[in-house]
Design an enzyme around this catalytic site. Structure first.
Site, PDB file in Angstrom:
ATOM      1  CE1 TYR A 155      -3.801   2.518   0.294  1.00  0.00           C
ATOM      2  CE2 TYR A 155      -2.859   3.066   1.544  1.00  0.00           C
ATOM      3  CZ  TYR A 155      -3.848   2.962   0.827  1.00  0.00           C
ATOM      4  OH  TYR A 155      -4.628   4.072   0.587  1.00  0.00           O
ATOM      5  CD  GLN A 181     -11.653   3.049  -0.467  1.00  0.00           C
ATOM      6  OE1 GLN A 181     -11.950   3.065   0.849  1.00  0.00           O
ATOM      7  NE2 GLN A 181     -11.500   4.473  -1.525  1.00  0.00           N
ATOM      8  CG  ASN A 223      -5.226   7.488   5.787  1.00  0.00           C
ATOM      9  OD1 ASN A 223      -5.577   6.280   5.970  1.00  0.00           O
ATOM     10  ND2 ASN A 223      -6.031   8.781   4.776  1.00  0.00           N
ATOM     11  CB  SER A 244       6.566   9.349  11.347  1.00  0.00           C
ATOM     12  OG  SER A 244       7.794   9.226  10.825  1.00  0.00           O
ATOM     13  CD  GLN A 277      10.230  12.078  12.151  1.00  0.00           C
ATOM     14  OE1 GLN A 277      10.534  12.089  11.233  1.00  0.00           O
ATOM     15  NE2 GLN A 277       8.648  11.580  12.011  1.00  0.00           N
ATOM     16  CD  GLU A 296       9.557   5.829  12.375  1.00  0.00           C
ATOM     17  OE1 GLU A 296       8.869   6.871  12.787  1.00  0.00           O
ATOM     18  OE2 GLU A 296       8.803   5.640  11.011  1.00  0.00           O
ATOM     19  CD  GLU A 335       3.870 -31.895  27.465  1.00  0.00           C
ATOM     20  OE1 GLU A 335       3.364 -32.795  25.888  1.00  0.00           O
ATOM     21  OE2 GLU A 335       4.677 -31.216  27.451  1.00  0.00           O
ATOM     22  CG  HIS A 369       2.205 -36.364  20.983  1.00  0.00           C
ATOM     23  ND1 HIS A 369       0.719 -37.072  21.115  1.00  0.00           N
ATOM     24  CD2 HIS A 369       2.616 -35.884  20.552  1.00  0.00           C
ATOM     25  CE1 HIS A 369       0.896 -35.108  20.635  1.00  0.00           C
ATOM     26  NE2 HIS A 369       0.633 -34.690  20.045  1.00  0.00           N
TER      27      HIS A 369
END
Lengths: 441, 441
Positions: B124, B186, B209, B233, B255, B322, B410, B415
């Site tokens: 994206y 969407q 966003n 950020s 920044q 970050e 167990e 097993h």
């Protein structure tokens, strides 16, 4: 068993479908538990432990005396076995360390990655009928190897408020001393928020029932990382005439005994082989203590005959099994073309249970098709990889103009300026230097 | 700016707090979008693109002609810059491959990991004022290096239904040809479910966003993996008297221009230095085209003086930035004691923007304190690591008894059986062999 003979490709999606888990109905309970634990802390934990585990507790942390006592309660042969398994798991997970390699991408620009442990991790060990001390090894060993500073373990107590000695012994063996008698959604909530007794952690790992799974999902939305989404356990076996039907049957049953929702899939290149395997299943199942559970799982199991290896591996990749046993003559074909699986067992002498306990690989693996996008638990699960860059004067002169052009085109002028101001300072420095040299001459 | 002088440790948690993002109010919109896209497919996508992006579209995929035309529309100097950045990013991400090492944990038991690409990934790329072609490099290059079979790219169109040529050029350069004019929740819904035009993917990566972020969170609950949770950020600079105040100011502004919610933190060992940096900020900000955005971000920025390096790095680890620029004399101390950060820039000539574009490291990084538990995007983000084990007859004889003891403890009899049946077969085989040998004699 449900038999399919060379099913058409358009049917595959439907055959590979897992049962849907409806978490919506649990959402309200989980939300209520989280809210109570957040606002009331330990008080809420005591209330839920009484309500859900029937145990009345004053404190949650297991004291040193109980941990020490556990060592004497576990039988020596089992202790030796756990120790041997620990050694193998350590050896394999230790090999997963990354080596720091500095790459000079451009002269003067050095880039590298370094692993750093996740400082606080919470391990969840389910309760229930069997004490899953093997999961303590699978989570505790990589957490220790990674160097996590605070490792806590939550596991539900029995009605007397006790934890199985094998779990205490194993935790202590791998070096975990903060053990809490706390299970279910309330344990996950406690590790998410922290309470008077239970420290808040940055990541929660470990299997659990559907409440625990839903609670972990909520924890991840609240900012606490989790290992992976979870669903019922799964085994796919790919067999041909070189496989031993009795071995395959034993493997399928080892998966089936986990729970009635366990997924058991057998792919073979002839219906005769599938029939032989089923016959062996019917014989072996008779003697199992968990026979009725296994029968429940087998009702939904799928036995599929594919005519060729291409269809077989394509279906396997579509299904993306948690565990995959490949017991065929041409193993290389399958290994090369395999895209999606959690852990793979090769040959007639590699049962899934070897990996569940002692071969060295991890048994916390992606289920429900998540092997398409997730890896199982490994050393990576307990570290972050931080990138570093060291840029010299020469380096910024080399890549600076590239950054300037790109930042300008992205309309980020201040990004450009951060480079320009350095390039200008260096240009000035070099002008001054050459002036000095001229004066000296 | 908000100034703090040697704040007490009990204040740190509060100072390090990020602004809370209220996603609840968006939840209904996102849910509605997902439901419509699931049931109506492309029709819903067209409706939402008209409603949210003011673009009327008949088809979503960008055709080859438009992609080819983009090459002629991007100016040659920018193309050269993108190409140079691509080379560095490729070089660094290529170094992140794991080497297959077979570990013999016990004689006859071989364990190893192999990386396999995630077959279908969706990238994206946000729209908005600036065309973020650099993010196409940061996601597209590791996806290609990993060998992902199907890589699709979604990015919102402008009102004319067009995509910026720099994005098309860069996508085409890294080898992505399935580009869709589709943005917002969407786009995330379409990649989660698949529609007539948009393929369903296994993992969605990329920034966006808060709607896109909330939509990715929902996608992950529906079984599609995502890269990481996202927030605004962040940049932290650690400076001492060896740092250049003008450089630090330029970095903080780079920044701050991202958005008014950008996090800007400066740690220094004297208030004088902080004052000098602020003075430089006030000078440099005047000329910025995105001045008002930067001013908004600076209002919430934090300038903190710590008396010693220990406090400084401890606060840094608590905040978990970050991006982290370390511009001090004793860099080694900080590198060694750093636990939590996304990407680190060392020295006076390593601005954050170098890593944003061209040094070679990735710029898709954990924000909002997630650097405590998440790594940034790397080659790892596009692969799964599958574990393999190959066990010989000797191997199962060695670890079989260990597995039997643990499975029995167990209470998982099946097993245990999966091992026992093999050990018995091997015992029989060896009895028969020795009998044959006796007969031969």
């Amino acid at each position: 068993m449900n038999y399919y003979n060379s099913p058409a490709r358009q049917e595959w999606e439907k055959i590979a479908l897992r049962p849907t888990i409806l978490r919506a109905e649990m959402a309200d309970t989980i939300k209520m538990v989280f809210e109570a634990v957040k606002s009331e802390g330990d008080e809420a934990l005591k209330r839920f432990t009484l309500a859900f585990d029937n145990a009345h507790l004053d404190t949650f942390q297991v004291d040193t005396a109980a941990i020490n006592a556990a060592t004497t309660l576990v039988n020596p042969a089992l202790k030796d076995a756990i120790l041997a398994a620990k050694r193998n798991i350590e050896k394999f997970h230790n090999s997963q360390r990354i080596t720091k390699t500095k790459i000079e991408t451009t002269p003067g620009v050095l880039c590298w990655q370094e692993s750093r442990p996740i400082e606080k991790v919470g391990l969840y060990i389910p309760g229930g009928t069997a004490p899953l001390f093997s999961t303590v090894l699978m989570l505790g060993i990589p957490a220790k190897l990674a160097g996590c500073e605070e490792i806590i373990l939550c596991t539900p107590p029995n009605q007397k408020g006790e934890i199985n000695p094998a779990i205490l012994y194993t935790a202590s063996l791998v070096g975990i001393d903060k053990i809490f008698r706390l299970g279910g959604a309330q344990a996950i909530a406690a590790m998410t928020f922290g309470t008077e007794s239970i420290p808040k952690v940055y990541k929660i790992l470990g299997p659990g029932n559907q409440y625990v799974t839903a609670a972990k999902e909520l924890a991840s939305r609240l900012g606490t990382a989790i290992d992976m989404p979870a669903g019922p356990s799964e085994l796919m076996v790919i067999a041909d005439e070189t496989a031993d039907p009795a071995f395959v049957a034993a493997d399928l049953l080892s998966q089936a005994e986990h729970g009635t929702d366990s997924q058991v899939i057998c792919l073979a290149n002839s219906t005769e082989l599938l029939k032989k395997i089923e016959a062996e299943v019917q014989i072996q199942i008779q003697k199992l203590p968990r026979k009725s559970i296994a029968e429940g799982a087998l009702e939904n199991s799928k036995f599929i005959c594919f005519e060729n290896a291409k269809d077989t591996i394509d279906f396997c990749n579509l299904y993306a099994p948690e565990h995959l046993i490949i017991a065929v003559a041409d193993m290389d074909f399958y290994v090369q073309n395999l895209n999606n699986a959690g852990s793979v067992f090769l040959g007639n002498y590699a049962p899934e249970s070897a990996g569940d306990y002692a071969s060295g690989t991890n048994h916390t693996l992606p289920t429900n098709g998540f092997a398409k996008s997730y890896s199982g638990v490994s050393l990576d699960s307990f570290v972050k990889k931080i990138t570093f860059q060291e840029i010299s004067k020469q380096g910024i002169c080399n890549i600076g103009p590239i950054v300037e052009k790109m930042a300008f085109a992205e309309q980020l002028q201040a990004h450009k300026n951060a480079v320009t101001i350095r390039l200008e300072a260096l240009a000035k420095e070099s002008r001054e230097e050459s002036q000095e040299q001229r004066i000296e001459r």
